[in-house]
Design a protein around this motif. Structure first.
Motif, mmCIF file in Angstrom:
data_model
loop_
_atom_site.group_PDB
_atom_site.id
_atom_site.type_symbol
_atom_site.label_atom_id
_atom_site.label_comp_id
_atom_site.label_asym_id
_atom_site.label_seq_id
_atom_site.Cartn_x
_atom_site.Cartn_y
_atom_site.Cartn_z
ATOM 1 N N ASN A 15 0.811 -1.223 0.000
ATOM 2 C CA ASN A 15 0.000 0.000 0.000
ATOM 3 C C ASN A 15 0.840 1.266 0.000
ATOM 4 O OD1 ASN A 15 -2.552 -1.064 -0.191
ATOM 5 N ND2 ASN A 15 -2.930 -1.110 1.998
ATOM 6 N N ASN A 16 1.941 1.284 0.731
ATOM 7 C CA ASN A 16 2.767 2.494 0.751
ATOM 8 C C ASN A 16 3.223 2.862 -0.654
ATOM 9 O OD1 ASN A 16 2.472 2.543 3.481
ATOM 10 N ND2 ASN A 16 4.600 2.198 3.994
ATOM 11 N N SER A 17 3.569 1.844 -1.435
ATOM 12 C CA SER A 17 3.973 2.086 -2.825
ATOM 13 C C SER A 17 2.773 2.504 -3.673
ATOM 14 C CB SER A 17 4.597 0.819 -3.409
ATOM 15 O OG SER A 17 5.667 0.348 -2.615
ATOM 16 N N ILE A 18 1.655 1.826 -3.470
ATOM 17 C CA ILE A 18 0.454 2.076 -4.279
ATOM 18 C C ILE A 18 -0.039 3.510 -4.107
ATOM 19 C CG2 ILE A 18 -1.991 1.483 -4.515
ATOM 20 C CD1 ILE A 18 -1.083 -1.442 -3.776
ATOM 21 N N TYR A 19 -0.054 4.013 -2.863
ATOM 22 C CA TYR A 19 -0.565 5.362 -2.624
ATOM 23 C C TYR A 19 0.287 6.418 -3.314
ATOM 24 C CZ TYR A 19 -3.315 3.067 1.054
ATOM 25 O OH TYR A 19 -4.151 2.235 1.738
ATOM 26 N N VAL A 20 1.568 6.107 -3.552
ATOM 27 C CA VAL A 20 2.435 7.025 -4.291
ATOM 28 C C VAL A 20 2.175 6.906 -5.791
ATOM 29 C CG1 VAL A 20 4.824 7.598 -4.889
ATOM 30 C CG2 VAL A 20 4.224 7.055 -2.507
ATOM 31 N N MET A 21 2.180 5.668 -6.304
ATOM 32 C CA MET A 21 2.036 5.506 -7.759
ATOM 33 C C MET A 21 0.696 6.031 -8.260
ATOM 34 S SD MET A 21 1.512 1.352 -8.211
ATOM 35 C CE MET A 21 3.001 0.889 -7.361
ATOM 36 N N GLN A 22 -0.342 6.051 -7.389
ATOM 37 C CA GLN A 22 -1.640 6.573 -7.809
ATOM 38 C C GLN A 22 -1.613 8.068 -8.082
ATOM 39 O OE1 GLN A 22 -3.864 4.871 -4.481
ATOM 40 N NE2 GLN A 22 -5.026 3.613 -5.893
ATOM 41 N N GLN A 23 -0.609 8.775 -7.581
ATOM 42 C CA GLN A 23 -0.483 10.202 -7.861
ATOM 43 C C GLN A 23 0.152 10.453 -9.235
ATOM 44 O OE1 GLN A 23 -1.951 11.743 -5.391
ATOM 45 N NE2 GLN A 23 -1.810 10.023 -3.947
ATOM 46 N N ILE A 24 0.742 9.388 -9.812
ATOM 47 C CA ILE A 24 1.509 9.536 -11.057
ATOM 48 C C ILE A 24 0.798 8.908 -12.246
ATOM 49 C CG2 ILE A 24 3.713 9.015 -12.203
ATOM 50 C CD1 ILE A 24 4.959 8.802 -9.382
ATOM 51 N N MET A 25 0.337 7.663 -12.070
ATOM 52 C CA MET A 25 -0.213 6.874 -13.170
ATOM 53 C C MET A 25 -1.713 6.683 -12.973
ATOM 54 S SD MET A 25 2.948 4.135 -13.351
ATOM 55 C CE MET A 25 3.202 4.109 -11.560
ATOM 56 N N GLU A 26 -2.505 7.139 -13.934
ATOM 57 C CA GLU A 26 -3.963 7.094 -13.813
ATOM 58 C C GLU A 26 -4.559 6.009 -14.704
ATOM 59 O OE1 GLU A 26 -5.146 11.707 -13.007
ATOM 60 O OE2 GLU A 26 -4.530 11.193 -15.055
ATOM 61 N N PRO A 27 -5.649 5.350 -14.269
ATOM 62 C CA PRO A 27 -6.335 4.357 -15.097
ATOM 63 C C PRO A 27 -7.470 4.972 -15.911
ATOM 64 C CG PRO A 27 -7.108 4.218 -12.843
ATOM 65 C CD PRO A 27 -6.096 5.336 -12.880
ATOM 66 N N LEU A 28 -8.141 4.139 -16.691
ATOM 67 C CA LEU A 28 -9.256 4.608 -17.509
ATOM 68 C C LEU A 28 -10.446 5.047 -16.665
ATOM 69 C CD1 LEU A 28 -9.336 1.909 -20.338
ATOM 70 C CD2 LEU A 28 -8.455 4.247 -20.476
ATOM 71 N N PHE A 29 -10.662 4.348 -15.551
ATOM 72 C CA PHE A 29 -11.798 4.639 -14.687
ATOM 73 C C PHE A 29 -11.289 4.906 -13.280
ATOM 74 C CE2 PHE A 29 -13.440 2.206 -18.199
ATOM 75 C CZ PHE A 29 -14.647 2.822 -18.499
ATOM 76 N N THR A 30 -12.137 5.532 -12.482
ATOM 77 C CA THR A 30 -11.818 5.754 -11.073
ATOM 78 C C THR A 30 -13.067 5.409 -10.264
ATOM 79 O OG1 THR A 30 -10.882 7.321 -9.478
ATOM 80 C CG2 THR A 30 -12.486 8.207 -11.057
ATOM 81 N N VAL A 31 -12.989 5.646 -8.962
ATOM 82 C CA VAL A 31 -14.108 5.323 -8.083
ATOM 83 C C VAL A 31 -14.591 6.595 -7.417
ATOM 84 C CG1 VAL A 31 -14.869 3.889 -6.145
ATOM 85 C CG2 VAL A 31 -13.097 3.069 -7.688
ATOM 86 N N SER A 32 -15.901 6.722 -7.300
ATOM 87 C CA SER A 32 -16.475 7.931 -6.704
ATOM 88 C C SER A 32 -15.973 8.120 -5.286
ATOM 89 C CB SER A 32 -18.003 7.839 -6.711
ATOM 90 O OG SER A 32 -18.444 6.701 -5.979
ATOM 91 N N ALA A 33 -16.054 9.360 -4.797
ATOM 92 C CA ALA A 33 -15.489 9.700 -3.501
ATOM 93 C C ALA A 33 -16.113 8.923 -2.349
ATOM 94 C CB ALA A 33 -15.632 11.200 -3.250
ATOM 95 N N ASP A 34 -17.340 8.458 -2.511
ATOM 96 C CA ASP A 34 -17.969 7.694 -1.438
ATOM 97 C C ASP A 34 -17.771 6.194 -1.606
ATOM 98 O OD1 ASP A 34 -19.622 7.087 -3.543
ATOM 99 O OD2 ASP A 34 -21.469 7.800 -2.598
ATOM 100 N N GLY A 35 -17.026 5.809 -2.634
ATOM 101 C CA GLY A 35 -16.684 4.416 -2.807
ATOM 102 C C GLY A 35 -17.779 3.546 -3.356
#
Length: 510
Positions: free
Chosen positions: A52-72
């Motif tokens: 997770n520590n790595s994932i939370y960083v890479m999510q600021q750099i590399m974006e996917p086609l879709f995301t999830v709404s703020a309420d999940g």
């Protein structure tokens, strides 16, 4: 598309407040954010990294086609703008957002998307490729259209395309080798790779050409490695850092009233558990695993470790994850049952074993001490071993432990990510590092993946949760929110139920 109940994805937390900004004032440009955390990242390869520590960083750099709404609760387009699905549910035609550029200035095209998804898929059981198991082909129909053809109907597809492992990067790694690329990864996100001093800090800087409508406002974000929880607490109180990631619960109440600090428990999809390494004797014996599971006083842990901020776990899935099924038959504290299970096991006279925990983590120290006392009552001598948090993750990945305290947080609003990771040996982690292998459970999981009727999926996941609890492949501990403490100067910092925190909209006041 199946929507998640707020727990697994992005959502639901409260925004930090600040006494430094006037009511109604807008975001402030500039400034540097410093986040203190217990362990360093492990790697930036989005297709093979489970940390997770790595994932939370890479999510600021590399974006996917879709995301999830703020309420999940739902999957929404990000680098995509729209999609259509064929009547047989096997073909997805996805339109890409126009004008998106990588941080290098090169335009993002369908070829980049195809390459990124294919690279993830081919990791198979050695990475996050299992997420894409149903994908047959990905085609760049034209520069702004991608067509994905499935081998069979696949309920979680859109959620899977929102996973960081399917984040879009330049085709052919921009002319670099895969190793060279992930030393300084490139994406379309709001921040750029800057510097990593292993074991000390990692720094990202602002992407001035970010395509999004919001931010980034900060000039930079730095994650510092501070293994000791008390030191992190003192640093956020003293202003040396802006955010304390996961302060221990024993100090959480005091941080709530500390001057200049906001402490928030964000809603989560987290489950903490003890993983049994079934490669090691005697954990291949289900009765040994059940004995330990019955000997654990979860209610006591919620009270003394979480200070009441959570609830005892009774299932593989957390309550806010889609298709969670409460399971009163899952092992809870019962010393008579614990002793009976051990008496019928391969170790009727007890045995000695060990549990691996993070040094400087008061929560894990308390859990292991409670377990040590409780297991002694049934004839099990438990040695507590501590290592630096980064070394613990390396030992976990190598299977070099008897038992280990671990946790899981969902990344998408579909249970398949966790169930496949946890109970399928080909799910990228040898069944959450336990090496658990039950063909009946694997079959249930595969049925749930391909079932598109929600009621039928719910029944399959209920069966799966009951069988996994019976097998005690892990000892569930508790469900808890995400604890964060931050300076009141920090604005817009929000943690989603999936555990990540998008930083494009964060800013600091003076």
């Amino acid at each position: 598309m199946t929507a998640a109940v707020a727990l697994t994805a992005c959502g639901g937390g409260s925004t930090s407040t600040s006494g430094g900004a006037a009511a109604g004032s807008g975001p402030v440009e500039g400034g540097d954010l410093t986040i203190a955390r217990a362990a360093d990242i492990l790697a930036m390869d989005k297709t093979t990294t489970f940390d997770n520590n790595s994932i939370y960083v890479m999510q600021q750099i590399m974006e996917p086609l879709f995301t999830v709404s703020a309420d999940g609760t739902e999957v929404t387009p990000l680098l995509a703008t729209d999609y259509t699905v064929s009547d047989d549910k096997l073909t997805y035609t996805i339109k890409l957002r126009q004008g998106v550029k990588f941080s290098t200035g090169a335009p993002m095209t369908a070829e980049d998307v195809k390459f990124s998804i294919d690279e993830n898929t081919k990791t198979g059981a050695d990475g996050w490729g299992f997420i894409n198991a149903a994908i047959d082909t990905v085609e760049a129909t034209d520069d702004s259209t991608v067509t994905i053809t499935l081998k069979y109907a696949w309920a979680p597809l859109l959620a899977d395309l929102a996973l960081f492992s399917n984040g879009v990067i330049p085709a052919d790694y921009g002319g670099k080798t895969v190793e060279e690329f992930y030393e300084a990864p490139v994406g379309t996100g709001p921040f750029l790779w800057n510097e990593w001093k292993k074991g000390q800090y990692l720094k990202l800087t602002k992407n001035p050409d970010y395509w999004g409508e919001t931010g980034p406002y900060l000039d930079s974000v730095t994650w510092t490695v501070v293994p000791d929880a008390n030191t992190r607490k003192l640093q956020v109180q003293g202003g040396q850092v802006d955010v304390d990631e996961f302060p221990d619960w024993s100090s959480f109440e005091s941080l709530k009233t500390a001057p200049g600090v906001t402490a928030t428990a964000f809603p989560s999809t987290r489950i903490d558990y003890v993983a049994f390494n079934q490669q090691k004797t005697p954990f291949e014996d289900v009765r040994v695993r059940r004995a330990i599971s019955y000997a654990i006083d979860r209610e006591s842990m919620v009270k003394t470790v979480l200070y009441g901020n959570g609830q005892a776990a009774d299932s593989l899935l957390s309550p806010g994850t889609p298709f969670y099924a409460a399971n009163p038959e899952a092992p809870q504290l019962d010393l008579d049952k614990a002793k009976a299970e051990l008496a019928q096991s391969s170790q009727p006279n007890g045995f000695a074993t060990s549990i691996l925990i993070n040094a400087g983590d008061p929560n894990q120290a308390s859990v292991s001490q409670i377990m040590q006392a409780q297991l002694k009552e049934i004839g099990i001598d438990l040695e507590i071993k501590t290592l630096d948090p980064t070394a613990v993750k390396q030992a976990r990945n190598a299977g070099d432990f008897d038992m280990i305290i671990s946790g899981w947080t969902m990344d998408i609003p579909d249970p398949d990510q966790w169930t496949s990771f946890a109970v399928d040996p080909e799910g990228g982690s040898h069944s959450a590092y336990t090496y658990y292998d039950n063909p009946d459970v694997i079959a249930l999981n595969k049925q749930a993946q391909t079932e598109t009727d929600d009621a039928k999926r719910a029944d399959l996941y209920e069966q799966l949760q009951a069988q996994v609890a019976e097998d005690s492949f892990a000892a569930y501990l508790y469900y808890s929110p995400y604890a964060y403490a931050m300076s009141t100067k920090v604005q817009g910092f929000q943690v989603t139920p999936l555990g990540n925190y998008p930083l494009a909209g964060v800013y600091k006041t003076s």
